[in-house]
Design a protein around this motif. Sequence first.
Motif, PDB file in Angstrom:
ATOM      1  N   VAL A  76     -13.565  30.959  45.000  1.00 55.53           N
ATOM      2  CA  VAL A  76     -12.583  29.894  44.829  1.00 55.53           C
ATOM      3  C   VAL A  76     -11.201  30.354  45.327  1.00 55.53           C
ATOM      4  O   VAL A  76     -10.367  29.548  45.704  1.00 55.53           O
ATOM      5  N   GLY A  77     -10.998  31.643  45.383  1.00 55.07           N
ATOM      6  CA  GLY A  77      -9.734  32.179  45.890  1.00 55.07           C
ATOM      7  C   GLY A  77      -9.503  31.882  47.357  1.00 55.07           C
ATOM      8  O   GLY A  77      -8.384  31.954  47.841  1.00 55.07           O
ATOM      9  N   GLU A  78     -10.556  31.511  48.080  1.00 59.24           N
ATOM     10  CA  GLU A  78     -10.445  31.173  49.495  1.00 59.24           C
ATOM     11  C   GLU A  78     -10.195  29.684  49.714  1.00 59.24           C
ATOM     12  O   GLU A  78      -9.934  29.244  50.834  1.00 59.24           O
ATOM     13  N   LEU A  79     -10.282  28.890  48.660  1.00 59.60           N
ATOM     14  CA  LEU A  79     -10.149  27.442  48.745  1.00 59.60           C
ATOM     15  C   LEU A  79      -8.735  27.042  49.164  1.00 59.60           C
ATOM     16  O   LEU A  79      -7.752  27.614  48.689  1.00 59.60           O
ATOM     17  N   VAL A  80      -8.637  26.054  50.053  1.00 62.13           N
ATOM     18  CA  VAL A  80      -7.351  25.495  50.466  1.00 62.13           C
ATOM     19  C   VAL A  80      -7.392  23.999  50.205  1.00 62.13           C
ATOM     20  O   VAL A  80      -8.227  23.279  50.760  1.00 62.13           O
ATOM     21  N   VAL A  81      -6.493  23.528  49.332  1.00 61.49           N
ATOM     22  CA  VAL A  81      -6.401  22.117  48.975  1.00 61.49           C
ATOM     23  C   VAL A  81      -4.955  21.690  49.221  1.00 61.49           C
ATOM     24  O   VAL A  81      -4.040  22.218  48.596  1.00 61.49           O
ATOM     25  N   GLY A  82      -4.760  20.748  50.130  1.00 57.63           N
ATOM     26  CA  GLY A  82      -3.401  20.305  50.452  1.00 57.63           C
ATOM     27  C   GLY A  82      -2.754  19.492  49.356  1.00 57.63           C
ATOM     28  O   GLY A  82      -1.535  19.459  49.222  1.00 57.63           O
ATOM     29  N   GLY A  83      -3.550  18.816  48.548  1.00 51.17           N
ATOM     30  CA  GLY A  83      -3.043  17.990  47.452  1.00 51.17           C
ATOM     31  C   GLY A  83      -3.273  18.655  46.111  1.00 51.17           C
ATOM     32  O   GLY A  83      -2.977  19.830  45.931  1.00 51.17           O
ATOM     33  N   ASN A  84      -3.861  17.894  45.200  1.00 56.81           N
ATOM     34  CA  ASN A  84      -4.098  18.370  43.839  1.00 56.81           C
ATOM     35  C   ASN A  84      -5.540  18.824  43.651  1.00 56.81           C
ATOM     36  O   ASN A  84      -6.444  18.325  44.315  1.00 56.81           O
ATOM     37  N   LEU A  85      -5.730  19.721  42.702  1.00 58.86           N
ATOM     38  CA  LEU A  85      -7.061  20.173  42.312  1.00 58.86           C
ATOM     39  C   LEU A  85      -7.244  19.841  40.839  1.00 58.86           C
ATOM     40  O   LEU A  85      -6.526  20.350  39.985  1.00 58.86           O
ATOM     41  N   MET A 102      -6.094  31.086  45.730  1.00 63.62           N
ATOM     42  CA  MET A 102      -6.327  29.839  46.447  1.00 63.62           C
ATOM     43  C   MET A 102      -5.000  29.153  46.720  1.00 63.62           C
ATOM     44  O   MET A 102      -3.995  29.412  46.060  1.00 63.62           O
ATOM     45  N   LYS A 103      -5.003  28.288  47.709  1.00 63.46           N
ATOM     46  CA  LYS A 103      -3.793  27.570  48.111  1.00 63.46           C
ATOM     47  C   LYS A 103      -3.934  26.119  47.696  1.00 63.46           C
ATOM     48  O   LYS A 103      -4.862  25.423  48.112  1.00 63.46           O
ATOM     49  N   VAL A 104      -3.011  25.660  46.854  1.00 59.56           N
ATOM     50  CA  VAL A 104      -2.998  24.277  46.398  1.00 59.56           C
ATOM     51  C   VAL A 104      -1.610  23.727  46.657  1.00 59.56           C
ATOM     52  O   VAL A 104      -0.626  24.267  46.162  1.00 59.56           O
ATOM     53  N   GLY A 105      -1.541  22.647  47.437  1.00 56.70           N
ATOM     54  CA  GLY A 105      -0.251  22.074  47.794  1.00 56.70           C
ATOM     55  C   GLY A 105       0.383  21.264  46.684  1.00 56.70           C
ATOM     56  O   GLY A 105       1.592  21.093  46.642  1.00 56.70           O
ATOM     57  N   GLY A 106      -0.414  20.738  45.775  1.00 56.22           N
ATOM     58  CA  GLY A 106       0.082  19.945  44.661  1.00 56.22           C
ATOM     59  C   GLY A 106      -0.026  20.726  43.374  1.00 56.22           C
ATOM     60  O   GLY A 106       0.411  21.859  43.281  1.00 56.22           O
ATOM     61  N   TYR A 107      -0.672  20.131  42.389  1.00 55.72           N
ATOM     62  CA  TYR A 107      -0.831  20.802  41.099  1.00 55.72           C
ATOM     63  C   TYR A 107      -2.309  21.029  40.793  1.00 55.72           C
ATOM     64  O   TYR A 107      -3.187  20.418  41.393  1.00 55.72           O
ATOM     65  N   LEU A 118      -5.478  32.464  30.238  1.00 54.44           N
ATOM     66  CA  LEU A 118      -5.351  32.203  31.669  1.00 54.44           C
ATOM     67  C   LEU A 118      -4.822  33.464  32.325  1.00 54.44           C
ATOM     68  O   LEU A 118      -3.831  34.028  31.865  1.00 54.44           O
ATOM     69  N   PRO A 119      -5.479  33.896  33.389  1.00 57.38           N
ATOM     70  CA  PRO A 119      -4.960  35.077  34.075  1.00 57.38           C
ATOM     71  C   PRO A 119      -3.595  34.763  34.681  1.00 57.38           C
ATOM     72  O   PRO A 119      -3.326  33.616  35.054  1.00 57.38           O
ATOM     73  N   PRO A 120      -2.713  35.748  34.771  1.00 60.00           N
ATOM     74  CA  PRO A 120      -1.395  35.511  35.376  1.00 60.00           C
ATOM     75  C   PRO A 120      -1.503  34.880  36.763  1.00 60.00           C
ATOM     76  O   PRO A 120      -0.669  34.094  37.164  1.00 60.00           O
ATOM     77  N   SER A 121      -2.583  35.192  37.469  1.00 59.98           N
ATOM     78  CA  SER A 121      -2.771  34.645  38.817  1.00 59.98           C
ATOM     79  C   SER A 121      -2.945  33.138  38.798  1.00 59.98           C
ATOM     80  O   SER A 121      -2.749  32.471  39.800  1.00 59.98           O
ATOM     81  N   ALA A 122      -3.296  32.556  37.650  1.00 59.67           N
ATOM     82  CA  ALA A 122      -3.512  31.110  37.563  1.00 59.67           C
ATOM     83  C   ALA A 122      -2.247  30.335  37.837  1.00 59.67           C
ATOM     84  O   ALA A 122      -2.290  29.171  38.207  1.00 59.67           O
ATOM     85  N   PHE A 123      -1.094  30.962  37.668  1.00 56.80           N
ATOM     86  CA  PHE A 123       0.171  30.267  37.856  1.00 56.80           C
ATOM     87  C   PHE A 123       0.758  30.484  39.242  1.00 56.80           C
ATOM     88  O   PHE A 123       1.878  30.076  39.524  1.00 56.80           O
ATOM     89  N   LYS A 124      -0.014  31.100  40.129  1.00 57.50           N
ATOM     90  CA  LYS A 124       0.456  31.364  41.499  1.00 57.50           C
ATOM     91  C   LYS A 124      -0.281  30.507  42.504  1.00 57.50           C
ATOM     92  O   LYS A 124      -0.221  30.758  43.691  1.00 57.50           O
ATOM     93  N   THR A 125      -1.001  29.482  42.059  1.00 50.46           N
ATOM     94  CA  THR A 125      -1.855  28.726  42.949  1.00 50.46           C
ATOM     95  C   THR A 125      -1.125  27.649  43.738  1.00 50.46           C
ATOM     96  O   THR A 125      -1.658  27.139  44.708  1.00 50.46           O
ATOM     97  N   VAL A 126       0.062  27.287  43.336  1.00 47.90           N
ATOM     98  CA  VAL A 126       0.775  26.220  44.033  1.00 47.90           C
ATOM     99  C   VAL A 126       1.608  26.800  45.147  1.00 47.90           C
ATOM    100  O   VAL A 126       2.298  27.796  44.980  1.00 47.90           O
ATOM    101  N   TRP A 127       1.506  26.187  46.327  1.00 46.88           N
ATOM    102  CA  TRP A 127       2.272  26.662  47.490  1.00 46.88           C
ATOM    103  C   TRP A 127       3.735  26.642  47.229  1.00 46.88           C
ATOM    104  O   TRP A 127       4.314  25.804  46.679  1.00 46.88           O
TER     105      TRP A 127
END
Length: 127
Positions: A76-85, A102-107, A118-127
């Motif tokens: 899932v770390g390779e996932l790229v979503v331009g909007g929301n997940l 992973m890259k998430v453009g929205g929320y 929640l791992p600290p990395s969970a809060f770094k998913t938004v571009w």
Amino acid sequence: MLRSLVGSEMCIRDSNPRCSEDRLRRGLFFDDDGLLHSWNLTMCDLDRLPDSFGRMRVVGSVDLSYNGLSGLPETVGELVVGGNLHLRDNMLRSLPASFGQMKVGGYVSWRNNFLSDLPPSAFKTVW
């Protein structure tokens, strides 16, 4: 893109026998260039996602709400979503270490799951 998407779609179906191929396809939306714009997988009776899911590129949003997902693949770390997940209303108990890559453009919405930490990395998913 379409060929790899069909592969992802079939892998999802193979991993979730209660989910129909028709339901998976009904939620697919492509833009004028043939790129995957969004994929609505709400209430598809999904219990797990295959590793191939993490390799998707989506211009808009992905909605996995109201399924029975208890975990996500490490890819899932390779996932790229331009909007929301949307991951809300599943059975998620933990998130993989790669979640923050992973890259998430929205929320990202994950409410109404069973996540205790929640791992600290969970809060770094938004571009």
